[in-house]
Each structure stands twice: as structure tokens, then as C-alpha cells.
Design a protein around this motif. Sequence first.
Motif, short mmCIF file in Angstrom:
data_model
loop_
_atom_site.label_atom_id
_atom_site.label_comp_id
_atom_site.label_asym_id
_atom_site.label_seq_id
_atom_site.Cartn_x
_atom_site.Cartn_y
_atom_site.Cartn_z
N THR A 1 2.70 12.02 -5.94
CA THR A 1 3.60 12.10 -6.50
C THR A 1 4.87 11.01 -7.01
O THR A 1 4.94 11.35 -8.49
CB THR A 1 3.44 14.19 -6.85
OG1 THR A 1 2.81 14.81 -6.70
CG2 THR A 1 4.79 14.25 -8.39
N VAL A 2 4.94 10.56 -6.00
CA VAL A 2 6.75 10.11 -6.02
C VAL A 2 5.86 8.31 -6.05
O VAL A 2 6.61 8.14 -6.88
CB VAL A 2 7.14 10.15 -4.49
CG1 VAL A 2 7.87 9.43 -4.82
CG2 VAL A 2 7.91 11.65 -4.06
N GLY A 3 5.27 8.57 -5.65
CA GLY A 3 4.46 6.90 -6.26
C GLY A 3 3.96 7.08 -7.98
O GLY A 3 4.18 5.97 -8.39
N ALA B 1 0.63 -0.98 -0.33
CA ALA B 1 0.29 -0.04 0.21
C ALA B 1 0.65 0.87 -0.30
O ALA B 1 0.48 2.06 -1.06
CB ALA B 1 -1.02 0.28 1.35
N LEU B 2 2.05 1.22 0.68
CA LEU B 2 2.88 1.93 0.59
C LEU B 2 3.51 2.54 -0.09
O LEU B 2 4.57 3.31 -0.55
CB LEU B 2 3.61 2.51 2.32
CG LEU B 2 2.59 2.74 3.25
CD1 LEU B 2 3.69 2.52 4.33
CD2 LEU B 2 1.82 3.96 3.29
N GLY B 3 3.63 1.67 -1.80
CA GLY B 3 4.63 1.84 -3.19
C GLY B 3 5.63 0.88 -3.01
O GLY B 3 6.73 2.37 -2.70
N PHE B 4 6.11 0.52 -1.98
CA PHE B 4 7.68 -0.03 -1.44
C PHE B 4 8.27 0.80 -1.07
O PHE B 4 9.31 1.44 -1.31
CB PHE B 4 7.98 -1.01 -2.93
CG PHE B 4 7.18 -1.93 -3.60
CD1 PHE B 4 7.21 -3.17 -2.02
CD2 PHE B 4 5.79 -1.87 -4.05
CE1 PHE B 4 6.58 -3.95 -3.27
CE2 PHE B 4 4.85 -3.33 -4.21
CZ PHE B 4 6.32 -4.43 -3.47
N GLY B 5 7.64 1.98 -0.43
CA GLY B 5 8.34 3.12 0.00
C GLY B 5 8.25 4.37 -0.48
O GLY B 5 8.85 5.39 -0.25
N SER B 6 7.52 4.34 -1.69
CA SER B 6 7.98 5.68 -2.40
C SER B 6 6.59 6.35 -1.40
O SER B 6 7.01 7.50 -1.58
CB SER B 6 7.22 5.26 -3.80
OG SER B 6 6.05 4.97 -4.08
N GLY B 7 5.60 6.09 -1.36
CA GLY B 7 4.87 6.63 -0.04
C GLY B 7 5.20 7.47 1.19
O GLY B 7 4.57 8.04 2.30
N LEU B 8 5.93 6.90 1.65
CA LEU B 8 6.85 7.65 2.60
C LEU B 8 7.38 9.21 2.22
O LEU B 8 8.20 9.52 3.89
CB LEU B 8 7.77 6.76 2.80
CG LEU B 8 7.66 5.18 3.32
CD1 LEU B 8 8.77 4.73 4.41
CD2 LEU B 8 6.17 5.37 4.95
N SER B 9 7.61 9.23 1.45
CA SER B 9 8.18 10.95 1.03
C SER B 9 7.36 12.31 1.27
O SER B 9 6.22 12.27 2.05
CB SER B 9 7.78 10.98 -0.68
OG SER B 9 7.95 12.22 -1.53
N PRO B 10 7.53 12.68 2.89
CA PRO B 10 7.59 13.57 3.45
C PRO B 10 7.05 15.11 2.55
O PRO B 10 5.61 15.81 2.96
CB PRO B 10 7.83 14.44 3.86
CG PRO B 10 9.73 14.39 3.62
CD PRO B 10 9.37 13.11 2.68
N VAL B 11 7.27 14.66 1.03
CA VAL B 11 6.66 15.59 -0.09
C VAL B 11 6.01 15.35 -0.92
O VAL B 11 6.97 14.17 -1.52
CB VAL B 11 7.89 17.32 -0.12
CG1 VAL B 11 7.04 18.21 -1.49
CG2 VAL B 11 8.22 17.38 0.79
N GLY B 12 5.00 15.48 -1.24
CA GLY B 12 3.91 14.69 -2.09
C GLY B 12 3.73 13.27 -2.84
O GLY B 12 4.57 12.47 -3.55
N PRO B 13 3.74 12.41 -1.69
CA PRO B 13 3.71 10.80 -1.72
C PRO B 13 2.85 10.49 -3.17
O PRO B 13 2.79 9.36 -3.63
CB PRO B 13 3.20 10.71 -0.72
CG PRO B 13 2.32 11.45 -0.22
CD PRO B 13 3.21 12.97 -0.55
#
Length: 188
Positions: free
Chosen positions: A56-58, A42-54
Motif C-alpha cells: 500500500t505504501v509502495g 525493487a524496494l521502491g526507493f524506501g517505500s517497501g521498507l514500511s513495517p505496515v502495508g509495504p
Amino acid sequence: MSAYPPGPTAHDSALTLEAGQAAKVTRPTARFMLSHPAHLIALGFGSGLSPVGPGTVGTLYAWLSYLVISMWVRPETWLWLIVGGFVLGLWACARTAHDMGVFDHGSMVWDEIVAFWLVMAFVMPTGFWGQLAAFLWFRLFDIVKPAPIGHLDRTLKGPGLRGGFGVMFDDIMAAFYTLLVFALWRSL
């Protein structure tokens, strides 16, 4: 058993534990992500942990992973991967939402990943600028949530698989809008 209490907004509802304590994960950590396979997905293998624009990072992760995975799979295989990813996302997002105590936390980006894979599957083959346009249109529709996406986003949230479906489906609609823009552009 744990249950979601009714609240003014689905995004701010806290999970009530058996002991009567309220738990709500406001910012997930790598430790939380690695505590269960559903969280990792669900957290996109860590990409969702981005503090800014998760989100977009996902989506950037989805773009990169699509290009990498495409080196090993045929284009027609992508539809099976997307369907499988959607079904997996129902479970992963529902479980993660339950464990976080928030129906659709911004760090849950599996919905963006699967939806952008869908966009890429239909716009490819195209060069960098076409892929960038797909990325920008998808992000626009996912952020702005034009009708009926906004309505679906508000009404399909909740506990269990229904909530997981709500998390996943509004991004599929954003993908549909993106593909509609590309179909109109290519028909000109």
C-alpha cells in the motif's frame, strides 16, 4: 553458485549459499536497500521498507511520483516509462529476490509502482476522487488476487528473470482489472 532449494512454498524458500549456510532476509533494512541499485529500485526507493502495508505504501509512492513526474513529462511519455520500468523491474526484482533468498518478498514494491503508473496513465485526467477510486480498486485486486491473478502469482515465482517476470506480471494484471472497472464505469 547460489541456488533456490525446492520447498513447500515459493515465499518461504531460503537461499543456499556456497558455504552451506542458509540466508533469508526477513525484514530488509535501509543498509540492505542501499547495498545494490537493484535493491533500491525493487524496494521502491524506501517505500517497501514500511513495517505496515509495504504494498500500500509502495502504491501511494507510485501515486505521488506519477503526479510529480507528470509535471515534467508529456502523457504519451508515460507508456515508455512504464515499459522501461517493467523491464528494469525484471532485473531489479530477480536480483533482489536472489539476494534476499525469497522469491517475492512483500517489501519488493517496484511491481506495484509500475502497475499503478499504468493505471494512472489511463485514468488521467481525473480529479482526486477518481484517483482515489483507482488506488482503492488497484489495492483490492492486488490483495485479493482474483483469477487468474492468484494463479499467476503462485505459478510464475522462481529464480532468475522468470521469477522477476512473475513478480511484475501479477500486478500488471491487477492494473488491467482496475482499468476494466474504470472502462465499465465510464461506459455507463
